[in-house]
Design a protein around this motif. Structure first.
Motif, mmCIF file in Angstrom:
data_model
loop_
_atom_site.group_PDB
_atom_site.id
_atom_site.type_symbol
_atom_site.label_atom_id
_atom_site.label_comp_id
_atom_site.label_asym_id
_atom_site.label_seq_id
_atom_site.Cartn_x
_atom_site.Cartn_y
_atom_site.Cartn_z
ATOM 1 N N SER A 90 36.428 30.062 38.016
ATOM 2 C CA SER A 90 36.898 30.750 39.449
ATOM 3 C C SER A 90 38.089 31.231 39.967
ATOM 4 N N ASN A 91 38.332 31.547 41.103
ATOM 5 C CA ASN A 91 39.453 31.892 41.170
ATOM 6 C C ASN A 91 39.824 30.828 42.137
ATOM 7 N N GLY A 93 42.088 31.249 45.765
ATOM 8 C CA GLY A 93 43.295 32.410 46.811
ATOM 9 C C GLY A 93 42.659 31.813 48.768
ATOM 10 N N MET A 98 41.978 36.396 50.514
ATOM 11 C CA MET A 98 41.364 36.651 49.703
ATOM 12 C C MET A 98 40.288 38.711 49.341
ATOM 13 N N PRO A 99 41.221 39.682 48.965
ATOM 14 C CA PRO A 99 40.382 40.209 48.303
ATOM 15 C C PRO A 99 38.618 40.055 48.501
ATOM 16 N N ALA A 101 36.714 41.735 47.299
ATOM 17 C CA ALA A 101 36.151 42.095 45.403
ATOM 18 C C ALA A 101 36.427 40.458 44.858
ATOM 19 N N ASP A 102 37.710 40.287 44.825
ATOM 20 C CA ASP A 102 37.473 38.862 44.479
ATOM 21 C C ASP A 102 35.861 37.570 44.435
ATOM 22 N N ARG A 104 33.185 38.372 46.227
ATOM 23 C CA ARG A 104 31.902 38.515 45.644
ATOM 24 C C ARG A 104 32.426 38.417 43.998
ATOM 25 N N ALA A 105 33.093 38.574 43.212
ATOM 26 C CA ALA A 105 33.363 38.536 41.289
ATOM 27 C C ALA A 105 32.609 37.484 41.076
ATOM 28 N N VAL A 106 32.793 36.048 42.139
ATOM 29 C CA VAL A 106 33.337 34.580 41.617
ATOM 30 C C VAL A 106 31.217 34.596 41.794
ATOM 31 N N TYR A 149 33.525 30.046 44.862
ATOM 32 C CA TYR A 149 33.293 29.146 43.760
ATOM 33 C C TYR A 149 32.384 27.755 44.794
#
Ligand code: NAD
Length: 260
Positions: A90-91, A93, A98-99, A101-102, A104-106, A149
């Motif tokens: 998870s990240n 923000g 939130m960018p 890209a962040d 999408r990464a999760v 997440y």
């Protein structure tokens, strides 16, 4: 629940098996007599975990966001009885900051990666096999600052139900475990923020955070003949946290930042 010695060992692939819940699951399934492939993005970690388990257990490198890599993993594993997808992260923000890209990464690791694993595991599981994903309490309880997440895990819960319908005719059972707060490397930073653990524990029925073994026990059950009429289920293993509210993790982080 252990296999009798005259039956061939069940073959299991545990993805995200180098750490935390995945590692506890690999050990628990090995103790049940399964032959494990410990698969992880962290190839060195997977190798050392497989070495810890000893022969005949093996290791493999895999990135669940890369379909070729997942396909290779299952092609190399051959016919199997159990696939467990633990890989996730998870990240934190606010959505307004939130960018994309962040986000999408999760989604990529926790949701799309789960679909890719289901796709290729589903092609290699023997009829009657078992597929288990680790989703989260956040699939049903929102946490501010955890949009990607929460959305990914909610999606994974529904994906599990769809896959259970699709694979049911082959006797393949598809289930998920939704842990609450479990002490692992993933949660170490959050656990170190004053107030987070206390807030979680105060909002459970059983008054404690979880251990990787708590979750591994549930996975073993979902892969065992004892759960042979159970599919499309998301099992909450969280000490009763789903009965109350999710801790204000973001609030505790903000208070820590203001104090420093
Ligand atoms: P962890 O960080 O200890 O282990 C996760 C493992 O997944 C690591 O070994 C990591 O290398 C691997 N991984 C990450 N990205 C990968 C990728 N792209 N491909 C392959 N492997 C990858 O974390 P954990 O706490 O054991 O979490 C396991 C699962 O349980 C995750 O899906 C997490 O979301 C879920 N979960 C954890 C908790 C908790 O409190 N720890 C609560 C709810 C759900």
């Amino acid at each position: 629940m252990s296999d009798s010695s005259d039956r061939p060992a069940r073959k299991a692939v545990v993805i995200g098996g180098a750490s935390g819940i995945g590692w506890a699951t690999a050990q628990a399934l090995a103790a049940e007599g399964c032959r494990i492939t410990v698969a992880d993005l962290n190839a060195a970690g997977a190798r050392s975990r497989a070495a810890e388990l000893g022969a005949p257990h093996t290791a493999a490198a895999v990135d669940v966001t890369d379909e070729d890599s997942v396909q290779r993993l299952f092609d190399d594993a051959g016919p199997l009885d159990i696939a467990v997808k633990c890989a996730g992260f998870s990240n934190v923000g606010l959505i307004t900051d939130m960018p994309v890209a962040d986000f999408r990464a999760v989604i990529d690791v926790c949701l799309t990666g789960s679909m890719i694993v289901m796709k290729h595991a589903g092609r290699h599981l023997r009829d009657g096999g078992s597929l288990v994903s680790i989703t989260s309490l956040n699939g049903r309880q929102p946490g501010a600052g955890m949009s990607a997440y929460c959305a990914a895990k909610a999606g994974l819960s529904m994906l599990t139900q769809v896959a259970a319908l699709e694979m049911g005719p082959r006797g393949i059972r598809v289930n998920a475990v939704a842990p609450g707060f479990v002490h692992t490397p993933l949660t170490a930073a959050a656990a170190s923020v004053p107030g987070v653990i206390e807030d979680y524990v105060d909002n459970t029925a059983l008054g404690r955070a979880g251990t990787p073994q708590d979750i591994a026990n549930a996975v073993v059950y979902l892969c065992s003949p004892g759960s042979s009429w159970l599919t499309g289920e998301v099992l909450d293993i969280n000490g009763g946290a789903h009965l109350k509210r999710y801790p204000d993790v973001m609030g505790h982080v903000m208070r820590l930042v203001e104090q420093s």
